[in-house]
Design a protein around this motif. Sequence first.
Motif, PDB file in Angstrom:
ATOM      1  N   LYS A  99      11.413  39.365 -17.464  1.00  0.00           N
ATOM      2  CA  LYS A  99      10.370  39.115 -16.460  1.00  0.00           C
ATOM      3  C   LYS A  99       9.988  40.354 -15.664  1.00  0.00           C
ATOM      4  CE  LYS A  99      11.429  34.301 -15.921  1.00  0.00           C
ATOM      5  NZ  LYS A  99      10.382  33.346 -15.704  1.00  0.00           N
ATOM      6  N   LYS A 100      10.695  41.454 -15.852  1.00  0.00           N
ATOM      7  CA  LYS A 100      10.499  42.636 -15.036  1.00  0.00           C
ATOM      8  C   LYS A 100       9.072  43.183 -15.125  1.00  0.00           C
ATOM      9  CE  LYS A 100      12.537  47.092 -14.041  1.00  0.00           C
ATOM     10  NZ  LYS A 100      13.587  48.029 -14.368  1.00  0.00           N
ATOM     11  N   SER A 101       8.535  43.321 -16.314  1.00  0.00           N
ATOM     12  CA  SER A 101       7.201  43.903 -16.451  1.00  0.00           C
ATOM     13  C   SER A 101       6.138  43.017 -15.804  1.00  0.00           C
ATOM     14  CB  SER A 101       6.870  44.160 -17.917  1.00  0.00           C
ATOM     15  OG  SER A 101       6.863  42.944 -18.629  1.00  0.00           O
ATOM     16  N   ASP A 102       6.258  41.709 -15.950  1.00  0.00           N
ATOM     17  CA  ASP A 102       5.296  40.797 -15.323  1.00  0.00           C
ATOM     18  C   ASP A 102       5.349  40.883 -13.802  1.00  0.00           C
ATOM     19  OD1 ASP A 102       4.480  39.866 -17.796  1.00  0.00           O
ATOM     20  OD2 ASP A 102       5.914  38.196 -17.792  1.00  0.00           O
ATOM     21  N   VAL A 103       6.552  40.954 -13.262  1.00  0.00           N
ATOM     22  CA  VAL A 103       6.716  41.038 -11.805  1.00  0.00           C
ATOM     23  C   VAL A 103       6.153  42.360 -11.290  1.00  0.00           C
ATOM     24  CG1 VAL A 103       8.419  41.192  -9.953  1.00  0.00           C
ATOM     25  CG2 VAL A 103       8.684  39.472 -11.737  1.00  0.00           C
ATOM     26  N   GLU A 104       6.463  43.464 -11.971  1.00  0.00           N
ATOM     27  CA  GLU A 104       5.948  44.764 -11.539  1.00  0.00           C
ATOM     28  C   GLU A 104       4.427  44.797 -11.609  1.00  0.00           C
ATOM     29  OE1 GLU A 104       8.024  47.489 -14.062  1.00  0.00           O
ATOM     30  OE2 GLU A 104       9.724  47.637 -12.685  1.00  0.00           O
ATOM     31  N   ARG A 105       3.850  44.226 -12.649  1.00  0.00           N
ATOM     32  CA  ARG A 105       2.401  44.177 -12.792  1.00  0.00           C
ATOM     33  C   ARG A 105       1.786  43.373 -11.649  1.00  0.00           C
ATOM     34  NH1 ARG A 105       2.025  41.572 -17.424  1.00  0.00           N
ATOM     35  NH2 ARG A 105       2.747  43.383 -18.585  1.00  0.00           N
ATOM     36  N   THR A 106       2.390  42.254 -11.294  1.00  0.00           N
ATOM     37  CA  THR A 106       1.883  41.421 -10.198  1.00  0.00           C
ATOM     38  C   THR A 106       1.972  42.159  -8.867  1.00  0.00           C
ATOM     39  OG1 THR A 106       2.604  39.442 -11.379  1.00  0.00           O
ATOM     40  CG2 THR A 106       2.147  39.201  -9.026  1.00  0.00           C
ATOM     41  N   ILE A 107       3.064  42.846  -8.642  1.00  0.00           N
ATOM     42  CA  ILE A 107       3.231  43.595  -7.390  1.00  0.00           C
ATOM     43  C   ILE A 107       2.171  44.681  -7.282  1.00  0.00           C
ATOM     44  CG2 ILE A 107       4.730  45.230  -6.179  1.00  0.00           C
ATOM     45  CD1 ILE A 107       7.109  43.547  -7.180  1.00  0.00           C
TER      46      ILE A 107
ATOM     47  N   ARG B 284      -0.735  44.793  -8.733  1.00  0.00           N
ATOM     48  CA  ARG B 284      -2.067  44.210  -8.639  1.00  0.00           C
ATOM     49  C   ARG B 284      -2.353  43.712  -7.225  1.00  0.00           C
ATOM     50  NH1 ARG B 284      -2.209  39.342 -11.646  1.00  0.00           N
ATOM     51  NH2 ARG B 284      -1.011  40.530 -13.128  1.00  0.00           N
ATOM     52  N   THR B 285      -1.357  43.151  -6.562  1.00  0.00           N
ATOM     53  CA  THR B 285      -1.570  42.579  -5.230  1.00  0.00           C
ATOM     54  C   THR B 285      -1.351  43.584  -4.103  1.00  0.00           C
ATOM     55  OG1 THR B 285       0.718  41.796  -5.139  1.00  0.00           O
ATOM     56  CG2 THR B 285      -0.948  40.262  -5.986  1.00  0.00           C
ATOM     57  N   LYS B 286      -0.810  44.741  -4.418  1.00  0.00           N
ATOM     58  CA  LYS B 286      -0.532  45.746  -3.398  1.00  0.00           C
ATOM     59  C   LYS B 286      -1.833  46.360  -2.891  1.00  0.00           C
ATOM     60  CE  LYS B 286       1.906  50.090  -2.837  1.00  0.00           C
ATOM     61  NZ  LYS B 286       2.620  51.135  -3.533  1.00  0.00           N
ATOM     62  N   SER B 287      -1.916  46.542  -1.611  1.00  0.00           N
ATOM     63  CA  SER B 287      -3.102  47.152  -1.013  1.00  0.00           C
ATOM     64  C   SER B 287      -3.092  48.658  -1.295  1.00  0.00           C
ATOM     65  CB  SER B 287      -3.091  46.911   0.493  1.00  0.00           C
ATOM     66  OG  SER B 287      -4.124  47.633   1.102  1.00  0.00           O
ATOM     67  N   PRO B 288      -4.237  49.218  -1.685  1.00  0.00           N
ATOM     68  CA  PRO B 288      -4.269  50.656  -1.976  1.00  0.00           C
ATOM     69  C   PRO B 288      -4.202  51.514  -0.720  1.00  0.00           C
ATOM     70  CG  PRO B 288      -6.451  49.724  -2.206  1.00  0.00           C
ATOM     71  CD  PRO B 288      -5.517  48.584  -1.938  1.00  0.00           C
ATOM     72  N   ASP B 289      -4.557  50.956   0.404  1.00  0.00           N
ATOM     73  CA  ASP B 289      -4.564  51.708   1.654  1.00  0.00           C
ATOM     74  C   ASP B 289      -3.224  51.600   2.356  1.00  0.00           C
ATOM     75  OD1 ASP B 289      -7.232  52.238   1.191  1.00  0.00           O
ATOM     76  OD2 ASP B 289      -7.890  50.460   2.285  1.00  0.00           O
ATOM     77  N   ARG B 290      -2.927  52.603   3.132  1.00  0.00           N
ATOM     78  CA  ARG B 290      -1.720  52.594   3.948  1.00  0.00           C
ATOM     79  C   ARG B 290      -1.922  51.614   5.093  1.00  0.00           C
ATOM     80  NH1 ARG B 290      -0.123  56.467   8.366  1.00  0.00           N
ATOM     81  NH2 ARG B 290       2.072  56.046   8.652  1.00  0.00           N
TER      82      ARG B 290
END
Length: 77
Positions: free
Chosen positions: A16-24, A26-32
């Motif tokens: 499940k590691k690759s799916d979880v990393e991909r989700t993180i 994708r949902t992470k904000s690009p801005d600080r």
Amino acid sequence: MRKMDFSELNKKISDKKSDVERTILRTKSPDRLLRKRSRDQQEAKILDELCIRRWKKAEEEGKIKYISDRVWYYEFD
């Protein structure tokens, strides 16, 4: 309660590691993230005092070496 050995657990994690990393990613904000509120005067004063004390302690312990007026070396732990 179900028993599980470490090899089985590691296999489930790696599956499940690759799916979880991909989700993180994708949902992470690009801005600080920025502070939503400004610091009040008392909070700023306390933080300044803590920084000054930490700097003086590092000077006493010899962790700061002044190379010139504008350049110094700070030895981090």
